[in-house]
Design a protein around this motif. Structure first.
Motif, PDB file in Angstrom:
ATOM      1  N   ASP A  41       0.826  -1.204   0.000  1.00 26.18           N
ATOM      2  CA  ASP A  41       0.000   0.000   0.000  1.00 26.18           C
ATOM      3  C   ASP A  41       0.866   1.261   0.000  1.00 26.18           C
ATOM      4  O   ASP A  41       0.610   2.203  -0.743  1.00 26.18           O
ATOM      5  N   LEU A  42       1.901   1.254   0.822  1.00 24.94           N
ATOM      6  CA  LEU A  42       2.810   2.409   0.865  1.00 24.94           C
ATOM      7  C   LEU A  42       3.488   2.614  -0.484  1.00 24.94           C
ATOM      8  O   LEU A  42       3.593   3.735  -0.976  1.00 24.94           O
ATOM      9  N   TYR A  43       3.936   1.537  -1.099  1.00 22.98           N
ATOM     10  CA  TYR A  43       4.607   1.651  -2.396  1.00 22.98           C
ATOM     11  C   TYR A  43       3.650   2.201  -3.451  1.00 22.98           C
ATOM     12  O   TYR A  43       4.001   3.105  -4.213  1.00 22.98           O
ATOM     13  N   HIS A  44       2.435   1.668  -3.504  1.00 22.38           N
ATOM     14  CA  HIS A  44       1.475   2.098  -4.523  1.00 22.38           C
ATOM     15  C   HIS A  44       1.094   3.568  -4.365  1.00 22.38           C
ATOM     16  O   HIS A  44       0.776   4.232  -5.349  1.00 22.38           O
ATOM     17  N   LYS A  49       8.158   6.664  -6.951  1.00 20.54           N
ATOM     18  CA  LYS A  49       8.474   5.245  -6.785  1.00 20.54           C
ATOM     19  C   LYS A  49       9.951   4.928  -6.976  1.00 20.54           C
ATOM     20  O   LYS A  49      10.486   4.043  -6.348  1.00 20.54           O
ATOM     21  N   TRP A  50      10.623   5.667  -7.854  1.00 20.73           N
ATOM     22  CA  TRP A  50      12.049   5.432  -8.090  1.00 20.73           C
ATOM     23  C   TRP A  50      12.874   5.725  -6.847  1.00 20.73           C
ATOM     24  O   TRP A  50      14.018   5.299  -6.731  1.00 20.73           O
ATOM     25  N   GLN A  67      14.258 -10.520  -5.103  1.00 23.57           N
ATOM     26  CA  GLN A  67      12.999 -10.964  -5.694  1.00 23.57           C
ATOM     27  C   GLN A  67      11.797 -10.174  -5.175  1.00 23.57           C
ATOM     28  O   GLN A  67      10.960  -9.723  -5.965  1.00 23.57           O
ATOM     29  N   LEU A  68      11.672  -9.973  -3.879  1.00 23.18           N
ATOM     30  CA  LEU A  68      10.534  -9.259  -3.317  1.00 23.18           C
ATOM     31  C   LEU A  68      10.498  -7.822  -3.828  1.00 23.18           C
ATOM     32  O   LEU A  68       9.444  -7.332  -4.250  1.00 23.18           O
ATOM     33  N   ASP A  74       7.190  -4.541  -9.970  1.00 25.80           N
ATOM     34  CA  ASP A  74       6.458  -5.059 -11.131  1.00 25.80           C
ATOM     35  C   ASP A  74       4.948  -5.091 -10.918  1.00 25.80           C
ATOM     36  O   ASP A  74       4.215  -5.518 -11.807  1.00 25.80           O
ATOM     37  N   GLY A  75       4.498  -4.697  -9.715  1.00 28.27           N
ATOM     38  CA  GLY A  75       3.062  -4.609  -9.463  1.00 28.27           C
ATOM     39  C   GLY A  75       2.390  -5.908  -9.056  1.00 28.27           C
ATOM     40  O   GLY A  75       1.175  -6.033  -9.191  1.00 28.27           O
TER      41      GLY A  75
END
Length: 103
Positions: A41-44, A49-50, A67-68, A74-75
């Motif tokens: 949620d925080l990322y979205h 985002k960069w 990976q995470l 990648d959404g």
């Protein structure tokens, strides 16, 4: 700014986030799994985002691989991320079974 923070980088600025201080340690264990919802949620909702992850990609060290971080970028949904762990978890459980003292 909160008490105990010495020279916080966002001092005096309005910041958004989750206040997790009300959670008891037992509440977290009761859930029985890592809570990815907060992170996703925080990322979205993060405007740049960069610039979300630290430049040293410390999350990779916490997660064990990149990976995470890549899945988040990648959404991938929480369900997709959890599903990607299943094969490795099954392998771990098979190895671990030999060392359990009790069923």
């Amino acid at each position: 700014s909160m008490a105990g923070a010495k020279y916080p980088p966002q001092e005096g600025k309005k910041c958004r986030g989750y206040n997790l201080t009300y959670l008891e340690e037992g509440d977290l264990f009761e859930l029985g799994q890592l809570q990815l919802g907060y992170l996703l949620d925080l990322y979205h909702n993060f405007p740049n985002k960069w610039n979300f992850f630290l430049k040293n990609n410390f999350i990779d060290k916490l997660a064990g691989t990149n990976q995470l971080r890549q899945q988040i970028k990648d959404g991938w949904s929480e369900e997709e991320i959890r599903e990607s762990w299943q094969e490795g978890l099954a392998q771990f459980k098979a190895i671990r079974k030999r060392y359990l003292l009790y069923p």
